[in-house]
Write an enzyme that holds these catalytic residues in place. Structure first.
Site, mmCIF file in Angstrom:
data_model
loop_
_atom_site.group_PDB
_atom_site.id
_atom_site.type_symbol
_atom_site.label_atom_id
_atom_site.label_comp_id
_atom_site.label_asym_id
_atom_site.label_seq_id
_atom_site.Cartn_x
_atom_site.Cartn_y
_atom_site.Cartn_z
ATOM 1 N N GLY A 125 -7.887 9.122 -0.307
ATOM 2 C CA GLY A 125 -8.370 9.913 0.837
ATOM 3 C C GLY A 125 -8.447 11.403 0.555
ATOM 4 C CD GLU A 167 -5.285 1.625 -3.071
ATOM 5 O OE1 GLU A 167 -6.437 1.456 -2.711
ATOM 6 O OE2 GLU A 167 -4.336 1.778 -2.285
ATOM 7 C CG HIS A 170 -1.985 1.037 1.123
ATOM 8 N ND1 HIS A 170 -1.777 2.341 1.505
ATOM 9 C CD2 HIS A 170 -3.258 0.961 0.649
ATOM 10 C CE1 HIS A 170 -2.886 3.036 1.270
ATOM 11 N NE2 HIS A 170 -3.804 2.213 0.751
ATOM 12 N N GLY A 225 -11.158 2.577 0.872
ATOM 13 C CA GLY A 225 -10.648 3.017 2.178
ATOM 14 C C GLY A 225 -11.771 3.591 3.016
ATOM 15 N N GLY A 226 -11.918 4.925 3.013
ATOM 16 C CA GLY A 226 -12.894 5.616 3.867
ATOM 17 C C GLY A 226 -14.300 5.058 3.772
HETATM 18 P P1 13P Z 1 -9.885 5.988 0.054
HETATM 19 O O1 13P Z 1 -10.985 5.153 -0.515
HETATM 20 O O2 13P Z 1 -10.182 6.467 1.439
HETATM 21 O O3 13P Z 1 -9.464 7.089 -0.883
HETATM 22 O O4 13P Z 1 -8.603 5.001 0.224
HETATM 23 C C1 13P Z 1 -8.201 4.187 -0.812
HETATM 24 C C2 13P Z 1 -7.180 3.249 -0.287
HETATM 25 O O5 13P Z 1 -6.098 3.650 0.069
HETATM 26 C C3 13P Z 1 -7.548 1.848 -0.206
HETATM 27 O O6 13P Z 1 -6.438 1.055 0.055
#
Ligand code: 13P
Length: 693
Positions: A614, A608, A536, A675-676
């Protein structure tokens, strides 16, 4: 959770929900058809608690109608499974308030029967309390697993049913108030033989009542019985009836008619009269509606003409009777009867009852009294003089039809609407299937990365909620949640692995030994997890994870039977410098290109872009597709076309329910790493559902 347990839970919730719905619809309905009955009950409570002084007069009736419509409407909501969370919460709250209240009523007994089912079913306070305990338990079950309630109406159109049941309830309550209750559950209903209902079977002793009369003379009040009823120099004030010894209590036990001012008991004369007798019932003349008094006087003239008996029965005192005679020009005789009995006989003040041979032939409210046209012929020859007996079954059917026909129409319209949606969805699904054919067997995956969020209890609660939501509404893709290490074992216990996979967010680059604070791939595997996220961008940026370290981690994870979700992606400067392809290719090559094709089949890639993580800034669907196509081409070069065709490539970075569908629709995007939005069940499910429609 296994399937059998889930089925059992579903069954329990839906059985409880139907019982609750039927109970509330019934208790609301019997109050709606007799709002005055519930109003009297509220008045009884208000008097018992001594609150008359500060409760405005309109309150009991307003409360009666509101409570009745509320019960009916939430019952309908529960039946159809509408607004499941809110409805089950309302039930629980209602029962949490009512159960201790009925316990208090049981202990203090301020009013005889509780009134929860109107006059349809009379329960003691003890019976009501037990009933409420059962309903409270059922409400809890439904509240706890509200998602398992099967809906009988689409979510979108549920408001029409709610609104319709409120309007229906209010209209029926108004009709019952204006006319008389649509259903008459009292012993004085049309068709009732009052003499028979007053009889005590042979061999049984009846209760003994004593009626006393409060009379006044020269400002002095005294109580008299029928035996020592005084002469007409005394003015009648009120009468009181009390039971002096208990025995068999017949259905009607407190009906007596005492002619005033003579004091003669004419009950049996009235009931035995083989001709017609009209009883004008006005419990309190001071509160009686006198807007149709001309019709009453006209009716009395008609009775005199045809020699039918006519009495006005009231519980008001002589003074009020005299005032009424003077004001309204009443020439008819007056008789005294018990106030509660009069309110029970007819729910209108005044109301009219027609008797013949002790049988109730007809009833009218003050708004529907016979008109001059109806009084043209003697009763023996007119429709009015016939027994107006509507069977309960017919009335039930009529009311049900009034309710059900429009309801069916609404539901029918809803089903058509759902059908057209279904058709559109099928068409869309066909499109997706065609797309999938080109994607061969590639898996669609939505994976959540909780990162360093949620304590253990919060994590287990979220996993449980998600598990229930997806058990009730099966996903169309593989779902994985990746949690902090300490959550893994506990979360594994609440997940149905057929529906949701579990993963860690990292693992050590060493097999085992003195690496304080580290968690090995074998340990992750032993917790029940099947996946691990590696590489990550947060780990690359904050923990210095190089391509070499990541290569070690990937090897150890695969060796321990874990599937690897391997992240790749460029930072903003690299994108701005248009170096994203170069960067991503380097990340792939640095950690994965030494794997065999077989090992690579256990890799899931997650693109990503670091600038989208985020930040709320998402890559466009086109940007994602472009990069995913490039990644697939890169994999094809290294591992061959088949491996490239089979590898799932997820997109990650501010993916939300609102943009997931557009991104996932791209042919090279096989899902998302979230993520969020994975921290809230509804949001995460919203993204999972993007694969559905
Ligand atoms: P967000 O969905 O919060 O942007 O995060 C993505 C992420 O880092 C998933 O591993």
């Amino acid at each position: 959770m296994n399937k059998a347990k889930h089925k059992l839970r579903w069954l329990a919730v839906n059985v409880c929900r139907i019982v609750l719905a039927v109970t509330f619809v019934f208790s609301g309905f019997v109050k709606i058809v007799d709002p005055k009955g519930t109003q009297y009950k509220f008045v009884d409570y208000i008097q018992a608690f001594g609150w008359e002084a500060w409760v405005p007069e309109f309150v009991p009736l307003a409360l009666a109608i509101s409570l009745a419509v509320f019960e009916f409407c939430v019952g309908i909501n529960m039946f159809f499974g509408m607004r499941r969370r809110f409805t089950s919460w309302l039930y629980l709250l209602f029962m949490l308030v009512m159960t201790p209240l009925t316990l208090y009523l049981w202990l203090t007994n301020p009013v005889e029967d509780c009134g929860c089912f109107g006059d349809a079913i009379t329960l003691t306070h003890a019976e009501t309390f037990i009933k409420n305990i059962v309903l409270l338990l059922m409400s809890w079950v439904v509240f706890r697993y509200f998602r398992l309630m099967t809906r009988f109406i689409s979510e979108r159109n549920q408001w029409t049913i709610s609104l319709y049941s409120i309007v229906f309830g209010l209209i029926l309550a108004c009709v019952s108030l204006y006319r008389l209750p649509v259903f008459d559950f009292r012993p004085y209903h049309v068709g009732a033989d009052l003499k028979a209902a007053m009889e005590i079977p042979e061999g049984l002793e009846g209760p003994v009542y004593e009626t006393t009369f409060v009379m006044e003379k020269d400002g002095v009040r005294e109580e008299f019985t029928l035996e020592d009823y005084p002469d007409d120099t005394w003015t009648f004030i009120e009468s009181k009836t009390k039971m002096v010894s208990e025995g068999f209590i017949p259905e009607i036990h407190d009906f007596s008619i005492i002619l005033t001012p003579e004091g003669e008991d004419i009950t049996m004369n009235v009931l035995a009269d083989t001709s017609y007798t009209f009883l004008l019932i006005a419990p309190h003349l001071e509160e009686a509606d006198d807007s149709n008094v001309d019709r009453i006087n006209e009716l009395y003239d008609y009775c005199v003409e045809h020699q039918y008996a006519f009495y006005c029965l009231t519980a008001s005192g002589d003074e009020m009777i005299e005032t009424w005679k003077e004001l309204e020009g009443a020439d008819y005789p007056f008789a005294i009867a018990d106030d509660i009995t009069l309110k029970t006989i007819v729910r209108s003040n005044p109301g009219l009852v027609l008797l013949k041979n002790g049988v109730v032939y007809n009833k009218w409210s003050c708004n529907t009294l016979p008109t001059s046209d109806q009084l043209n012929a003697p009763l023996e020859q007119s429709l009015m003089g016939r027994l107006q007996l509507d069977s309960r079954l017919m009335v039930t059917l009529r009311v049900l039809l009034w309710f059900l026909i429009p309801l069916r129409l609404v539901v029918f319209a809803d089903r058509i609407w759902v059908g057209s949606k279904l058709y559109k969805r099928m068409k869309h699904r066909k499109k997706i299937n065609n797309l999938l054919k080109t994607r061969k067997m590639r898996k669609k995956i939505v994976a959540g990365n909780w990162k360093m969020n949620l304590n253990l209890q919060e994590g287990v609660a979220l996993a449980t909620e998600l598990n229930e939501a997806l058990t009730a509404d099966k996903p169309n893709c593989d779902v994985v949640i990746c949690t902090p290490f300490i959550h893994l074992a506990s979360v594994a216990n609440v997940l149905d692995t057929n529906i949701i996979g579990l993963g860690a967010e990292n693992c050590a680059d060493k097999e085992q030994g003195a690496y304080t604070g580290e968690v090995s791939a074998a340990m992750v595997k032993s917790s029940g997890a099947q996946y691990v996220i590696l590489a990550h961008s947060a780990r690359r940026a904050y923990y210095g994870e190089t391509a070499e370290i990541l290569k070690e981690k990937v090897n150890l994870a695969l060796a321990n039977g874990l599937k690897v979700i391997f992240c790749i992606g460029e930072v903003l400067e690299e994108r701005e410098a248009e170096k994203q392809n170069e960067v991503v290719k380097e990340q792939l090559a640095g950690s994965l290109f030494d794997l065999t094709t077989e090992q690579f089949s256990n890799i899931i890639l997650a693109y990503e872009p670091v600038w989208a993580i985020g930040t709320g800034k998402t890559a466009t669907a086109e940007q994602a597709e472009e990069m995913h196509a490039f990644i697939r081409a890169t994999i094809a070069e290294q591992f061959g076309a088949e491996a490239a065709e089979n590898v799932s490539i997820l997109y990650g970075g501010s993916c939300k329910p609102s943009n997931a569908k557009e991104i996932f629709a791209k042919p090279n995007v096989d899902g998302g790493l979230i993520g969020g939005a994975a921290l809230k069940c509804a949001d995460f499910k919203g993204i999972i559902d993007a694969w559905k429609a």
